[in-house]
Design a protein around this motif. Structure first.
Motif, mmCIF file in Angstrom:
data_model
loop_
_atom_site.group_PDB
_atom_site.id
_atom_site.type_symbol
_atom_site.label_atom_id
_atom_site.label_comp_id
_atom_site.label_asym_id
_atom_site.label_seq_id
_atom_site.Cartn_x
_atom_site.Cartn_y
_atom_site.Cartn_z
ATOM 1 N N GLN A 151 -0.317 4.011 -2.261
ATOM 2 C CA GLN A 151 -1.726 4.380 -2.179
ATOM 3 C C GLN A 151 -1.912 5.725 -1.489
ATOM 4 O O GLN A 151 -1.229 6.036 -0.512
ATOM 5 C CB GLN A 151 -2.521 3.326 -1.399
ATOM 6 N N ARG A 173 -6.690 4.102 1.495
ATOM 7 C CA ARG A 173 -6.272 3.142 2.525
ATOM 8 C C ARG A 173 -7.361 2.845 3.553
ATOM 9 O O ARG A 173 -7.220 1.919 4.349
ATOM 10 C CB ARG A 173 -5.023 3.659 3.248
ATOM 11 N N ALA A 218 0.822 -1.207 0.000
ATOM 12 C CA ALA A 218 0.000 0.000 0.000
ATOM 13 C C ALA A 218 0.859 1.261 0.000
ATOM 14 O O ALA A 218 0.334 2.362 0.183
ATOM 15 C CB ALA A 218 -0.917 0.005 1.229
#
Length: 361
Positions: free
Chosen positions: A69, A74, A66
């Protein structure tokens, strides 16, 4: 949702805020990040939230990368120290805000928003205050509104940055106990940044102690307190008495007390420091047949149910900055210690660390 950090680094100019931080946070756990100011706690929290970016390393949510991101993707709930509530909005509207500003295709219906906010008001025990404004609330109530607002978006992770730091000690203690019960009910993966060691040890499932951008120890609260991995942690987690000594072929001597240190069996008169917490210091008027350190009482302070006694070593081979003992009031009444009294001191537990070169700040 589980979180994994892999060799995360972050610089601000020449300052190294995070230095190869790796951490595994299990799903549903409440993890506390503690450490002194500048140790990297909030920087690490912001990187997990997507509010800042690492210079190197990666952030994984449930095993998926992630790192790149954006914060909105998230699904992280973030609660700040100073609430960040909208002053012109009621409690209800503050909690509903994150839902109402969603793009129209993913925005819940008005009835769904109302139902979710009402459920959260009940969860944080603020139903009667739904129509009030932040200025009409206490600090503890505002913090619970901020928590409900973070939960309204149904986050996969809840991040708390010194959430009780602006509150007085009594309210802070009440809220952290409430937070533990609250977490046990919801079981959202939660990361709490705090400078309050007692708070971390009381509410967290696991504690990560940070120092100079690194994680010094990551373990259960009991393990961090009872088996600190370094002198820094011993000093940071509450009071600690330090006794300087030499370790030689697996043993060291402090006054009349010998410490077995098999892990240092190859040491040849190496400088070392032995640690004992104040509640582990036994003070007596007689030797009672035990190896002891002779000391003189320098100060006696009554603090609630405890009496803190400051002592100074009165013999060679037991050099300490100052020996502090914590005694129950009943025991102190029996001893009747006065400034200038000569007494005998015996640590019930000692932890020995060989001196190491100082690390960079």
């Amino acid at each position: 949702m589980s979180i994994a950090l892999r060799q995360v680094r972050k610089h601000f100019g020449a300052f190294r805020a995070l230095d190869d931080v790796s951490l595994e946070i299990p799903e549903g756990a409440l993890t506390a990040l503690i450490g002194p100011s500048g140790s990297g706690k909030t920087t690490l929290l912001r990187i997990i939230a997507g509010l800042d970016w690492p210079d190197a390393g990666s952030v994984l949510f449930d095993g998926e990368d992630a790192t790149s991101q954006a914060a909105g993707a998230r699904r992280v709930g973030f609660v700040f120290q100073h609430y960040a509530l909208f002053r012109h909005m009621t409690v209800f509207e503050n909690i509903a805000f994150g839902l109402r500003v969603r793009p129209r295709p993913v925005r819940p219906h008005r009835a769904d928003i109302r139902a979710r906010v009402e459920r959260l008001l009940g969860l944080v025990q603020l139903e009667p205050l739904r129509g009030r404004y932040p200025a009409q609330l206490s600090g503890g109530q505002r913090q619970r509104v901020a928590l409900a607002r973070a939960l309204a978006i149904e986050p996969r992770v809840l991040l708390l940055d010194e959430p009780f730091g602006a509150l007085d000690a009594k309210v802070r203690k009440e809220l952290r106990r409430w937070l533990r019960r609250f977490h046990d009910e919801l079981r959202i993966t939660t990361i709490l940044v705090t400078h309050d060691q007692e708070e971390a040890l009381e509410v967290a499932d696991r504690v990560a102690v940070m120092h100079a951008g690194r994680i010094e120890q990551y373990a259960s609260p009991a393990a961090v307190y009872d088996e600190p991995a370094s002198p820094f942690i011993y000093d940071f987690l509450g009071g600690a008495n330090r006794f300087r000594c030499l370790v030689h072929q697996g043993s060291a001597r402090i006054g009349g007390i010998e410490i077995e240190a098999p892990e240092h069996r190859d040491a040849e008169r190496q400088p070392a420091v032995a640690y004992a917490r104040p509640h582990e210091i036994e003070v007596t008027r007689e030797r009672n047949g035990h190896p002891v350190i002779v000391a003189v009482v320098r100060q006696v302070l009554a603090v609630g149910p405890l009496v803190r006694v400051e002592l100074e070593s009165d013999e060679d081979g037991a050099r300490a900055d100052l020996i502090e003992a914590e005694l129950p009031r009943e025991h102190h009444r029996t001893l009747d210690l006065r400034v200038g009294d000569r007494v005998f001191v015996r640590p019930r537990a000692l932890r020995l660390f060989a001196d190491e070169p100082a690390r960079r700040p």
